[in-house]
Enzyme design. Structure first.
Site, short mmCIF file in Angstrom:
data_model
loop_
_atom_site.label_atom_id
_atom_site.label_comp_id
_atom_site.label_asym_id
_atom_site.label_seq_id
_atom_site.Cartn_x
_atom_site.Cartn_y
_atom_site.Cartn_z
N SER A 16 -4.10 2.46 -1.64
CA SER A 16 -4.03 1.55 -3.00
C SER A 16 -5.70 1.59 -3.32
O SER A 16 -5.57 0.92 -4.48
CB SER A 16 -3.45 0.40 -2.31
OG SER A 16 -2.13 0.45 -2.26
N GLN B 238 13.22 5.06 1.22
CA GLN B 238 13.30 3.65 0.41
C GLN B 238 12.79 4.16 -1.11
O GLN B 238 13.01 3.11 -1.96
CB GLN B 238 12.03 2.82 0.90
CG GLN B 238 12.66 2.27 2.44
CD GLN B 238 11.57 1.35 3.01
OE1 GLN B 238 11.34 1.28 3.97
NE2 GLN B 238 10.37 1.05 2.06
N TYR C 44 1.98 -8.81 -3.58
CA TYR C 44 1.46 -7.52 -3.66
C TYR C 44 2.59 -6.46 -3.88
O TYR C 44 3.37 -6.79 -3.02
CB TYR C 44 0.54 -7.14 -2.51
CG TYR C 44 -0.21 -5.97 -2.78
CD1 TYR C 44 -1.66 -5.79 -3.14
CD2 TYR C 44 0.28 -4.76 -2.25
CE1 TYR C 44 -2.10 -4.59 -3.42
CE2 TYR C 44 -0.31 -3.59 -2.38
CZ TYR C 44 -1.70 -3.29 -2.88
OH TYR C 44 -2.37 -2.23 -3.13
N SER C 45 2.76 -5.84 -4.68
CA SER C 45 3.86 -4.99 -5.14
C SER C 45 3.30 -3.58 -5.73
O SER C 45 2.55 -3.71 -6.89
CB SER C 45 4.93 -5.54 -5.93
OG SER C 45 5.79 -4.63 -6.13
N ASN C 46 3.57 -2.55 -5.22
CA ASN C 46 3.49 -1.08 -5.87
C ASN C 46 4.05 -0.90 -7.16
O ASN C 46 3.43 -0.39 -8.07
CB ASN C 46 3.70 0.00 -4.90
CG ASN C 46 3.02 0.03 -3.79
OD1 ASN C 46 1.68 0.25 -3.85
ND2 ASN C 46 3.25 0.01 -2.44
N GLY D 233 -6.83 0.28 1.26
CA GLY D 233 -5.66 1.37 1.03
C GLY D 233 -4.91 1.66 2.13
O GLY D 233 -5.79 2.19 3.34
#
Length: 391
Positions: A96, A161, A195-197, A340
């Site tokens: 990240s 996923q 927090y979201s990708n 990350g």
């Protein structure tokens, strides 16, 4: 594209301080003495690094220093069943920390008048963030950059996923976004932090729409190449190669003094894309974040926007900016950076405005019992005790 000042990459002197008797013996008496001196000079950081590695992967390393120079310490091994310290110029997947690269391109586009932080994402990507309770006419670019959009947390790994891959095994950004929107909103836009990708996958789509380039190419052309980050790569979809020299990543578990490591499973970088696909080194990450915080990548106005944090804790001085975090150190100093984690690697880089810097990698990622406390202690020690401010 507006022209931005180029960061002149100065290769600071590096003192290798690997905790590895085999390496010292092979290097000869003079090198052994120099390495021993490095370990003595940075004894507090070495002790913190050992505590971190004891709870982390097969190996761990920290590359730190101030404006006068840098040094590297390594414990354990970068390759299981060998004695090979992790070096500061070896490649690994930064996870990240990619988000700061993505944010940098967005802020350049803001400088160029092509994107507005407070415009709605639906203005640029009509209908993309919609359905299942989402409304892109209420979510701004700033919300996405700061994880305050209300989009639910999403991690595309393991691949069970993830969305269905294309026939060539790569992943389409739009399909990844749709998969991430399968879970309903966790808050109204601007009302909370999650927090979201998915936020940064949407931003990847925005970069592609505005620039007309694939996101990996836009980040390369606008950030990686101008900064002279010769060992940093945003791989194209389908390129699963980890360039040499590399830190090998592992899956594993620890139970007391027992541990077991297996090579991390391969995956296509497009699985993480603009949220986590970048490959870099401890040295290059240091150069990148120092350029960001020095105002060399985009305008001072955009840097001020990046550093406007979301609700610092009461009595604290931390918080979440636009693709970057603010951290209060024990020595009454503020540091900026990002962490990350992707299969095989846990990483973090912090820099201060007075030139101090510390970048850490370990070559495994635990889903449970991640050694975040030991990592924070290591970074704080390197920045406060062993990389003092220059006077």
């Amino acid at each position: 594209m507006a022209k931005h000042k180029q960061w002149s990459r100065a290769r600071l002197p590096v003192v290798a301080g690997a905790v590895c008797a085999t390496i010292l013996a092979l290097s000869g008496p003079a090198a052994a003495q120099a390495s021993a001196t490095a370990e003595e000079e940075h004894a507090a950081t070495l002790a913190a690094l050992k505590r971190f590695q004891a709870a982390a992967g097969p190996g761990a390393a920290v590359h730190a220093g101030n404006g006068d120079g840098s040094w590297t310490l390594s414990v354990g091994t970068g390759t299981v069943n060998s004695t090979r310290p992790i070096k500061s110029d070896e490649h690994f997947r930064v996870g990240s920390q990619t988000k700061t690269f993505t944010a940098a391109v967005l802020l350049q586009l803001v400088d160029e008048g092509k994107v507005s932080l407070d415009a709605m994402i639906d203005d640029y990507l009509p209908g993309v963030v919609s359905g299942n309770g989402y409304d892109g006419t209420r979510i701004t670019v700033r919300h996405l950059l700061q994880h305050t959009s209300g989009l639910a947390a999403y991690n595309p790994y393991p691949v069970t996923q993830a969305p269905k891959p294309s026939p060539d095994g790569t992943y389409d950004l739009a399909a990844s976004v749709r998969k991430g929107l399968n879970s309903p909103p966790v808050s109204a836009p601007g009302a909370g932090f999650t927090y979201s990708n998915t936020n940064y996958l949407v931003l990847g789509m925005l970069i592609e729409k505005v620039t007309g380039q694939k996101v990996h190419q836009a980040v390369t052309d606008r950030v990686i190449t101008p900064l002279g980050l010769e060992r940093t790569v945003f791989p194209a979809p389908g390129d699963r190669t980890l360039p040499a020299p590399a830190v090998n990543g592992y899956h594993g578990a620890r139970l007391g003094g027992l541990y077991f490591w297996t090579p991390a499973l391969s995956y296509d970088p497009s699985l993480y894309s603009s949220a986590g696909a970048v490959i870099s080194t401890l040295e290059d990450l240091t150069t990148f974040y120092r350029a960001i915080t020095s105002g060399e990548v985009f305008s001072s106005a955009s840097l001020a926007e990046m550093e406007r944090v979301w609700k610092a804790e009461p009595g604290g001085d931390g918080g979440v900016g636009l693709g970057i975090g603010k951290f209060k150190l024990s020595c009454d100093t503020v540091a900026w950076g990002h962490n990350g984690g992707v299969p095989g690697y846990l990483t973090q880089t912090l820099v201060t405005k007075d030139g101090r810097h510390a970048s850490v990698v370990t070559n495994t990622l635990f889903q449970l019992n991640t050694p975040t406390k030991q990592l924070a202690e290591l970074l704080d020690t390197a920045l406060c005790k062993d990389a003092p401010k220059r006077y």
